[in-house]
Design an enzyme around this catalytic site. Structure first.
Site, PDB file in Angstrom:
ATOM      1  CG  ASP A 147      22.826   5.262   3.624  1.00 50.30           C
ATOM      2  OD1 ASP A 147      22.402   5.686   4.804  1.00 50.30           O
ATOM      3  OD2 ASP A 147      23.340   6.031   2.703  1.00 50.30           O
ATOM      4  CB  THR A 176      21.984  10.058   1.428  1.00 52.35           C
ATOM      5  OG1 THR A 176      20.781  10.619   1.860  1.00 52.35           O
ATOM      6  CG2 THR A 176      22.450  11.163   0.655  1.00 52.35           C
ATOM      7  CG  ASP A 180      28.358   6.887   1.252  1.00 51.75           C
ATOM      8  OD1 ASP A 180      28.660   6.075   2.338  1.00 51.75           O
ATOM      9  OD2 ASP A 180      27.905   7.847   1.551  1.00 51.75           O
TER      10      ASP A 180
END
Length: 626
Positions: free
Chosen positions: A317, A319, A517
């Site tokens: 991912d 971000t 995250d």
């Protein structure tokens, strides 16, 4: 001598028994080969020793028969023991007992080592906490601490809870959770975590998580559960071992039928009844899990470690994983008759009324630049478009180009050129207007993590062939990030459900490892073969959603995890090769007439240590090398 006695006292009772039993068996063998036990009055010692060694093995074989697990190492060992006892091959029986006792001893010590890794974590947890009770400091048991209590920690103390700093500043050693040795500065508003050590300074902390809810306790639970899971390579090893044992049993039966040579058959069975591989492979993966935990990498089971050791496709991912996840002002372009300071002052004024990441980044930049602070008298966010604010006699607008046009703001050609340039560079664009007059444009960008390039390069060096990036950002932003990181495949403009679909599509082509995250990417991480969550410290969702948790958001930790996984996988494969080679040599020695039953048992006992010794390399606390 005193130190040796202390170590013996600290051993598990089962381990101490196996050591004493093995010493007795070694003593019997030594006396026999020295000729002492050849005298008639002492020969009874050998049968007694043989039957003593046979008892636990035969008992285990009976239990497995009742459970319909007849193709096992214990079963073949029982057959070998039965042949030995029936043929009065007492030396062979003693050797078999010695071999199996050694295997049990190693199993006990391995389990004890695993428990000690958990106990070492438990030792980091304080037993008491200093609680501020209306200005009076009380030392209370940790169990008495409640959420909302104010905890006092001074230099040299370990933080007993997860919480937020209310007063003070300090440098905390977080190596117990993250594996990083450098202290981390903490001030008012920062999060602190249980078991971390106050290296200097002092803090007052509001307790937010106590007892079983703290980060340390969740790590301990994960480590405990990880030891109960098995990897695919271990399952393959067990299946291969069973097929191997069945084949050897049939071969022994056919050989006895054709030759009626009981010593030859017994020697063959003694060579192939080694159970070293059944212990060696789990030992390697268990050691690797412990090594990873000491470096702030929590692996929930050896199956995940084994997949990481061979996977060729990695998904990231954008971000918060490849980038910092925090926008930063990187460009300011003022209109021809507007100063840079006015653009920033009024842009920050409008932004102060919004909690959007773009607005927060603009306010942070204005504060750092030291421009005068102007606060809005009214502010209203227009969902997904921009902000309408006012200050004294000024009507302020902050937002996208389309938002400005809808509010009747004309855009100067020079500003339009700047907008196109910033957009082409993959930057987010916010325009600022005052009383319908455009003041200029602010360009913002999510910074790529400093270690991202080196981490991706290291993964490629480790054999990762396919790197893919997923992001919810637009095509141009995604392309800019990928160009800087040399990523050739990406998917932009994705919603969470789109990411899940992309991961599933890539998974159909083979095993995939995804890093995210762990909070916004929980669903996508769960759909990958192995999900790796970044920055898990303090985030329950992160810890629960992923198969592997990196306690910091440092991408270099992921490289460490892959290196440890690949080292464990390589060691396990080596164990199979060592096992096959030593068994092949033993079978050749038997059929060549070089060793009989006693020699086969001795060879089996000695060769057991080769794969086991190889697996112990995975217990090194140093980071595995590529």
């Amino acid at each position: 001598m005193r130190a040796t006695f202390t170590h013996l006292k600290n051993l598990e009772p089962a381990a101490l028994f196996e050591i004493l039993f093995s010493l007795c068996l070694l003593g019997v063998l030594a006396l026999m080969y020295l000729g002492v036990l050849a005298r008639p009055e002492l020969t009874l010692v050998i049968p007694i020793a043989a039957w003593a060694g046979a008892a636990p093995v035969l008992y285990g074989a009976v239990r497995q028969l009742m459970a319909r697990e007849w193709a096992s190492m214990e079963m073949l060992a029982s057959i070998a023991l039965g042949f030995s006892l029936y043929s009065n091959e007492w030396a062979s029986a003693v050797f078999i007992a010695l071999m199996l006792s050694g295997s049990r001893l190693l199993s006990v010590l391995t389990e004890a080592r695993a428990r000690k890794s958990i106990e070492s974590l438990l030792k980091l947890r304080p037993d008491t906490a200093k609680v501020d009770r209306e200005g009076r400091i009380e030392l209370v048991p940790l169990e008495a601490v409640r959420v909302g209590d104010t905890i006092v920690v001074d230099a040299g103390d370990r933080v007993p809870v997860d919480g937020m700093v209310l007063i003070g500043d300090a440098a905390l050693d977080e190596s117990s959770l993250t594996g990083e040795s450098l202290p981390v500065d903490k001030a008012v508003g920062d999060k602190v975590f249980s078991s971390t050590l106050v290296a200097s300074g002092g803090l007052r902390i509001r307790a937010e998580k106590v007892g079983k809810d703290t980060t340390l306790e969740k790590i301990i639970q994960l480590v405990e559960r990880s030891q109960e899971q098995r990897s695919r390579i271990m399952t393959i090893g067990e299946r291969f071992g069973r097929a191997y044992l069945i084949g050897m049993t049939l071969l022994a039966a056919l050989l006895w039928y054709w030759t009626q040579n009981t010593p030859l058959v017994l020697a063959l069975v003694l060579v192939v009844c080694a159970d070293d591989i059944a212990i060696a492979v789990p030992l390697a993966f268990l050691g690797a899990i412990g090594t990873a935990a000491q470096h702030g990498i929590i692996v929930k089971g050896s199956a995940h470690l084994e997949v990481m050791g061979r996977a060729k496709t990695f998904i990231f991912d954008k971000t918060g994983t490849l980038t910092k996840g925090a926008l930063k002002v990187v460009d300011l372009v003022a209109a021809p008759d507007v100063s840079r300071d006015d653009l920033l002052v009024y842009g920050a004024c409008a932004a102060r009324g919004s909690q959007h990441p773009l607005s927060r980044a603009i306010v942070s930049y204005a504060t750092a630049e030291g421009v005068r602070e102007v606060f809005p008298t009214m502010s209203r966010s227009v969902g997904g478009k921009g902000v309408i604010a006012s200050h004294d006699d000024s009507a302020l607008l902050l937002g996208r180009e389309s938002f400005m046009e809808s509010e009747g703001v004309s855009i100067d050609p020079s500003i339009r050129h700047a907008i196109d340039r910033l957009s082409d560079e993959g930057k987010s664009v916010s325009l600022v207007a005052r009383n319908k007059k455009l003041l200029g444009v602010i360009g913002l960008q999510d910074e790529i993590k400093a270690e991202a390039r080196d981490a991706l390069r290291a993964l490629r060096d480790l054999g990762v062939e396919h790197i893919v990036m997923l992001t919810g950002d637009n095509e141009r932003v995604a392309q800019t990030v990928c160009e800087q990181l040399d990523i050739t495949e990406y998917f932009a403009g994705l919603h969470p459900e789109d990411k899940v679909a992309r991961v599933a599509a890539l998974k159909n082509k083979g095993e995939v490892v995804m890093a995210g995250d762990g909070i916004n990417d929980a669903a996508a991480l769960s759909s990958a073969t192995v999900g790796i969550a970044m920055g898990g410290m303090g985030h329950d969702v992160t810890i629960e959603s992923a198969d592997v948790v990196l306690m910091t958001d440092d991408l270099s930790k992921m490289v460490d995890a892959i290196r440890i996984a690949r080292t464990a996988h390589r060691i396990a494969v080596e164990d199979f090769w060592i096992w096959g080679f030593t068994n092949g040599v033993g079978i050749a020695l038997v059929f060549g007439g070089y060793i009989g039953p006693a020699g086969a048992a001795a060879y089996n006992f000695i060769s057991d240590f080769f794969p086991l010794g190889n697996s112990l390399r995975a217990w090194s606390t140093r980071k595995a090398q590529p």
